[in-house]
Design a protein around this motif. Structure first.
Motif, PDB file in Angstrom:
ATOM      1  N   ASP A  61       0.827  -1.200   0.000  1.00  0.00           N
ATOM      2  CA  ASP A  61       0.000   0.000   0.000  1.00  0.00           C
ATOM      3  C   ASP A  61       0.860   1.248   0.000  1.00  0.00           C
ATOM      4  O   ASP A  61       1.786   1.378   0.777  1.00  0.00           O
ATOM      5  CB  ASP A  61      -0.906  -0.008   1.233  1.00  0.00           C
ATOM      6  CG  ASP A  61      -2.065   0.950   1.084  1.00  0.00           C
ATOM      7  OD1 ASP A  61      -1.802   2.152   0.961  1.00  0.00           O
ATOM      8  OD2 ASP A  61      -3.207   0.486   1.084  1.00  0.00           O
ATOM      9  N   SER A  65      -5.798   4.933  -0.339  1.00  0.00           N
ATOM     10  CA  SER A  65      -6.787   3.925   0.022  1.00  0.00           C
ATOM     11  C   SER A  65      -7.600   3.473  -1.178  1.00  0.00           C
ATOM     12  O   SER A  65      -8.118   2.370  -1.203  1.00  0.00           O
ATOM     13  CB  SER A  65      -7.723   4.475   1.106  1.00  0.00           C
ATOM     14  OG  SER A  65      -8.408   5.618   0.639  1.00  0.00           O
ATOM     15  N   TRP A  68      -6.313   0.183  -2.845  1.00  0.00           N
ATOM     16  CA  TRP A  68      -6.335  -1.077  -2.106  1.00  0.00           C
ATOM     17  C   TRP A  68      -7.518  -1.912  -2.533  1.00  0.00           C
ATOM     18  O   TRP A  68      -8.605  -1.413  -2.733  1.00  0.00           O
ATOM     19  CB  TRP A  68      -6.433  -0.776  -0.622  1.00  0.00           C
ATOM     20  CG  TRP A  68      -6.288  -1.983   0.252  1.00  0.00           C
ATOM     21  CD1 TRP A  68      -5.162  -2.406   0.864  1.00  0.00           C
ATOM     22  CD2 TRP A  68      -7.316  -2.908   0.616  1.00  0.00           C
ATOM     23  NE1 TRP A  68      -5.413  -3.525   1.590  1.00  0.00           N
ATOM     24  CE2 TRP A  68      -6.724  -3.866   1.459  1.00  0.00           C
ATOM     25  CE3 TRP A  68      -8.665  -3.031   0.314  1.00  0.00           C
ATOM     26  CZ2 TRP A  68      -7.433  -4.917   1.994  1.00  0.00           C
ATOM     27  CZ3 TRP A  68      -9.371  -4.076   0.842  1.00  0.00           C
ATOM     28  CH2 TRP A  68      -8.754  -5.004   1.672  1.00  0.00           C
ATOM     29  N   ASP A 407      -2.780  -1.338   5.614  1.00  0.00           N
ATOM     30  CA  ASP A 407      -2.673  -0.004   6.199  1.00  0.00           C
ATOM     31  C   ASP A 407      -3.645   0.112   7.372  1.00  0.00           C
ATOM     32  O   ASP A 407      -4.839   0.332   7.185  1.00  0.00           O
ATOM     33  CB  ASP A 407      -2.968   1.052   5.133  1.00  0.00           C
ATOM     34  CG  ASP A 407      -2.808   2.469   5.655  1.00  0.00           C
ATOM     35  OD1 ASP A 407      -3.091   3.407   4.882  1.00  0.00           O
ATOM     36  OD2 ASP A 407      -2.419   2.661   6.823  1.00  0.00           O
ATOM     37  N   SER A 409      -3.959   2.430   9.506  1.00  0.00           N
ATOM     38  CA  SER A 409      -4.483   3.775   9.766  1.00  0.00           C
ATOM     39  C   SER A 409      -5.851   3.987   9.139  1.00  0.00           C
ATOM     40  O   SER A 409      -6.548   4.948   9.470  1.00  0.00           O
ATOM     41  CB  SER A 409      -3.502   4.828   9.241  1.00  0.00           C
ATOM     42  OG  SER A 409      -3.428   4.809   7.832  1.00  0.00           O
ATOM     43  N   GLN A 410      -6.278   3.084   8.254  1.00  0.00           N
ATOM     44  CA  GLN A 410      -7.595   3.191   7.653  1.00  0.00           C
ATOM     45  C   GLN A 410      -8.708   2.734   8.597  1.00  0.00           C
ATOM     46  O   GLN A 410      -9.874   3.062   8.381  1.00  0.00           O
ATOM     47  CB  GLN A 410      -7.654   2.363   6.364  1.00  0.00           C
ATOM     48  CG  GLN A 410      -6.739   2.878   5.267  1.00  0.00           C
ATOM     49  CD  GLN A 410      -6.858   2.040   4.009  1.00  0.00           C
ATOM     50  OE1 GLN A 410      -7.659   1.115   3.941  1.00  0.00           O
ATOM     51  NE2 GLN A 410      -6.057   2.352   3.006  1.00  0.00           N
ATOM     52  N   PHE A 411      -8.352   1.957   9.636  1.00  0.00           N
ATOM     53  CA  PHE A 411      -9.396   1.469  10.538  1.00  0.00           C
ATOM     54  C   PHE A 411      -8.974   1.512  12.006  1.00  0.00           C
ATOM     55  O   PHE A 411      -9.682   0.976  12.870  1.00  0.00           O
ATOM     56  CB  PHE A 411      -9.834   0.049  10.162  1.00  0.00           C
ATOM     57  CG  PHE A 411      -8.709  -0.951  10.042  1.00  0.00           C
ATOM     58  CD1 PHE A 411      -8.294  -1.689  11.138  1.00  0.00           C
ATOM     59  CD2 PHE A 411      -8.062  -1.145   8.832  1.00  0.00           C
ATOM     60  CE1 PHE A 411      -7.277  -2.607  11.035  1.00  0.00           C
ATOM     61  CE2 PHE A 411      -7.028  -2.064   8.715  1.00  0.00           C
ATOM     62  CZ  PHE A 411      -6.643  -2.809   9.809  1.00  0.00           C
ATOM     63  N   GLU A 437     -16.587   9.984   9.514  1.00  0.00           N
ATOM     64  CA  GLU A 437     -15.252   9.377   9.605  1.00  0.00           C
ATOM     65  C   GLU A 437     -15.313   8.055  10.356  1.00  0.00           C
ATOM     66  O   GLU A 437     -14.670   7.076   9.972  1.00  0.00           O
ATOM     67  CB  GLU A 437     -14.279  10.330  10.289  1.00  0.00           C
ATOM     68  CG  GLU A 437     -12.846   9.829  10.291  1.00  0.00           C
ATOM     69  CD  GLU A 437     -11.872  10.826  10.891  1.00  0.00           C
ATOM     70  OE1 GLU A 437     -10.671  10.488  10.969  1.00  0.00           O
ATOM     71  OE2 GLU A 437     -12.310  11.921  11.295  1.00  0.00           O
ATOM     72  N   ARG A 440     -16.739   5.341   8.095  1.00  0.00           N
ATOM     73  CA  ARG A 440     -15.758   4.854   7.114  1.00  0.00           C
ATOM     74  C   ARG A 440     -14.824   3.825   7.746  1.00  0.00           C
ATOM     75  O   ARG A 440     -14.566   2.771   7.158  1.00  0.00           O
ATOM     76  CB  ARG A 440     -14.945   6.033   6.567  1.00  0.00           C
ATOM     77  CG  ARG A 440     -13.855   5.619   5.569  1.00  0.00           C
ATOM     78  CD  ARG A 440     -13.027   6.809   5.127  1.00  0.00           C
ATOM     79  NE  ARG A 440     -12.364   7.456   6.258  1.00  0.00           N
ATOM     80  CZ  ARG A 440     -11.251   6.992   6.821  1.00  0.00           C
ATOM     81  NH1 ARG A 440     -10.698   5.866   6.396  1.00  0.00           N
ATOM     82  NH2 ARG A 440     -10.703   7.644   7.830  1.00  0.00           N
ATOM     83  N   MET A 441     -14.319   4.074   8.948  1.00  0.00           N
ATOM     84  CA  MET A 441     -13.433   3.123   9.628  1.00  0.00           C
ATOM     85  C   MET A 441     -14.192   1.864  10.040  1.00  0.00           C
ATOM     86  O   MET A 441     -13.660   0.745   9.944  1.00  0.00           O
ATOM     87  CB  MET A 441     -12.788   3.793  10.839  1.00  0.00           C
ATOM     88  CG  MET A 441     -11.744   4.840  10.471  1.00  0.00           C
ATOM     89  SD  MET A 441     -10.791   5.453  11.886  1.00  0.00           S
ATOM     90  CE  MET A 441     -12.029   6.484  12.663  1.00  0.00           C
ATOM     91  N   ARG A 444     -14.547  -0.304   7.102  1.00  0.00           N
ATOM     92  CA  ARG A 444     -13.250  -0.908   6.781  1.00  0.00           C
ATOM     93  C   ARG A 444     -12.949  -2.086   7.707  1.00  0.00           C
ATOM     94  O   ARG A 444     -12.388  -3.099   7.285  1.00  0.00           O
ATOM     95  CB  ARG A 444     -12.165   0.165   6.913  1.00  0.00           C
ATOM     96  CG  ARG A 444     -10.843  -0.228   6.300  1.00  0.00           C
ATOM     97  CD  ARG A 444     -10.923  -0.096   4.771  1.00  0.00           C
ATOM     98  NE  ARG A 444      -9.632  -0.436   4.214  1.00  0.00           N
ATOM     99  CZ  ARG A 444      -9.295  -1.688   3.859  1.00  0.00           C
ATOM    100  NH1 ARG A 444     -10.159  -2.676   3.986  1.00  0.00           N
ATOM    101  NH2 ARG A 444      -8.102  -1.939   3.362  1.00  0.00           N
TER     102      ARG A 444
END
Length: 509
Positions: A61, A65, A68, A407, A409-411, A437, A440-441, A444
């Motif tokens: 990655d 995002s 992915w 990654d 940091s996406q979740f 926000e 979104r997490m 994910r």
């Protein structure tokens, strides 16, 4: 004047001739190398499987995002090869059957973007006292392994399960030899060690430590210590260890206190660990070893239809509050957060229906704290992922599974310990994350949760397959180290039948 003009002309012609000659020689040199490479392209000279793969950049990655996708992670190295339909345009549209090896796996061309290579694993037939015997299984019919077609030995429940990684990987290798068991196949067991990419040591070290690390009154040493000593003696006497110095071996020590003796003797091998908290960097490090997830102990949140508004608790933590080593932040945060509105921060354990209560609490919370304890990692992170509760990680030295292809940091939310213990910093940070926000997490989390799920038989993209793929990504580096180790072996540097003593790191401790 004519003579001067003539000499200039000759000079120009000479330079042109030299340039043409140089170009011709260069072309012939390049052509000769091309022909030589084609004529010597056997596995013993050039391993084509190690050449750059055109999909590599899609696996690692780059922070975007949008680039992915789940298949990229699953296909990074090791899913078992499957027959891929070939578009034979002009050939009547018929599919060509792909060539298979003796294991029934499709042979991969290194330049076939769709073909997936399998990790070949040689597993020692250790006596059952090192593995399933620790689960009270009794050998039958002279075999050291259980017949998985008849009955699958159960692993002890409770907190034992969180470090059960060696059990799931061993089961997967045994299942790879049995036709009719529907399993994914990032790895397959081979019987000839010279064909293997890695050598697997099936010692259930975590359950050995949990059950047998105490010294009984009639014993001079614990059963766990005796098993470790016997393991070291066995492994280092094998020809597979001697020919590589152990560099291609896999040792499982997921419990932080497991293999306390053996790790000092087998440190050249690849360890599969929960973290590096109780290891010197000379013994274990992210370059040599693999970090595997814990098996979560709370219930997965199946058919999760919750949303930001339906989860009433803002921030959740339940567990041991007073810890040693790096866990001082837990008690600091306890005093800072215990009176905050919508925050659950309490002591808890698995006793008195603790797991069920933790499941309910995490399933009804927006954010779940994962704070360093005695070691940098804990099972709480993977419980949070299974609950779709956005993890808030406060552990400066944590290493995470598959982070080279995933990654986090996406979740997840990462907070430095020094910031987390500042007055009102953490609660203000969490409250600042709004519905969009968080959603979104949360979404994910539901996409990646399968990467942390242990099950038998193993399924595509689950934790077992992801661990095998992480091992497979280490194989090129292992081959480099093994080949360097063998440089002078033909000239008597190593005595026949003798293992050169591997020194312990000079700066250990």
């Amino acid at each position: 004047m004519a003579e001067k003009h003539s000499s200039l002309s000759l000079g120009v012609i000479s330079r042109k001739s030299m340039f043409c000659l140089f170009s011709l020689v260069s072309a012939l040199f390049i052509l000769s190398w091309f022909l030589m490479l084609r004529s010597t392209g056997s596995a013993g000279v050039i391993d084509l499987s190690l050449l750059p793969h055109p999909k590599l950049n899609s696996v690692i990655d780059n922070g975007n995002s949008a680039s992915w996708n789940r298949n990229d992670v699953e296909a990074s190295i090791g899913n078992r090869a499957r027959a891929i339909p070939v578009d034979n345009e002009g050939d009547g549209g018929e599919e060509k059957p792909q060539e298979k090896d003796d294991l029934g796996d499709v042979k991969c061309n290194s330049f076939d973007n769709n073909c997936k290579q399998v990790l070949k694993v040689f597993m020692y037939d250790l006596p059952s006292e090192f593995h399933f015997g620790l689960l009270d299984w009794k050998p039958q019919g002279g075999s050291v392994w259980p017949d998985l077609r008849a009955k699958v030995p159960a692993y002890p429940g409770g907190l034992n399960l969180q470090h059960s990684i060696e059990y799931w990987l061993t089961m997967d290798l045994l299942a790879s030899e049995i036709q009719g068991i529907p399993r994914a196949g990032s790895a397959v067991r081979v019987q000839n060690s010279s064909e293997a990419d890695v050598i697997f040591v099936p010692f259930f070290s975590s359950i050995s430590y949990n059950r047998y690390s105490k010294v009984n009154p009639h014993q001079k040493k614990s059963k766990n210590k005796s098993l470790e000593e016997k393991l070291v003696k066995f492994v280092t006497s094998q020809k597979e260890w001697k020919r590589s110095g152990g560099r291609d071996h896999i040792i499982l020590a997921h419990h932080p206190n497991s293999m306390l003796y053996a790790r000092m003797k087998l440190w050249t091998a690849m360890f599969i660990l929960a973290d590096f908290g109780r290891y010197s960097p000379n013994i274990a490090n992210v370059g040599k070893d693999v970090i595997a997830p814990y098996k979560h102990v709370i219930k997965s949140y199946a058919n999760d239809s919750s949303n930001f508004d339906s989860r009433p608790t803002l921030l959740y933590f339940q567990g041991a509050i007073y810890r040693k080593d790096g866990g001082f932040a837990r008690q600091e945060l306890f005093y800072a957060l215990k009176d905050e509105k919508d925050v659950h921060f309490q002591f808890g354990s698995v006793q008195k229906d603790g797991v069920s209560k933790a499941s309910q609490g995490m399933h009804s919370s927006k954010f779940c704290l994962n704070i360093a304890g005695d070691t940098p990692s804990s099972n709480r992170l993977f419980d949070a992922i299974a609950s779709h509760c956005v993890p808030v990680i406060i552990s400066d030295d944590i290493e995470l599974p598959y982070e080279d292809v995933l990654d986090y940091s996406q979740f997840c939310i990462f907070v430095r310990t020094s910031d987390a213990v500042r007055e009102k910093f953490l609660i203000n940070l969490v409250r600042s994350i709004k519905k969009d926000e968080w959603t979104r997490m949360w979404q994910r989390l539901k996409e990646v949760e399968n990467f942390f799920e242990f099950q038998y038989p193993s399924k595509e993209g689950d934790a077992v397959q992801m661990i095998w793929q992480a091992v497979a990504r280490k194989v090129p580096a292992i081959r480099l180290k093994v080949n360097k180790f063998r440089r002078f072996s033909r000239f008597g540097t190593l005595k026949d039948g003798m293992l050169r003593k591997i020194p312990s790191p000079s700066n250990f401790w």
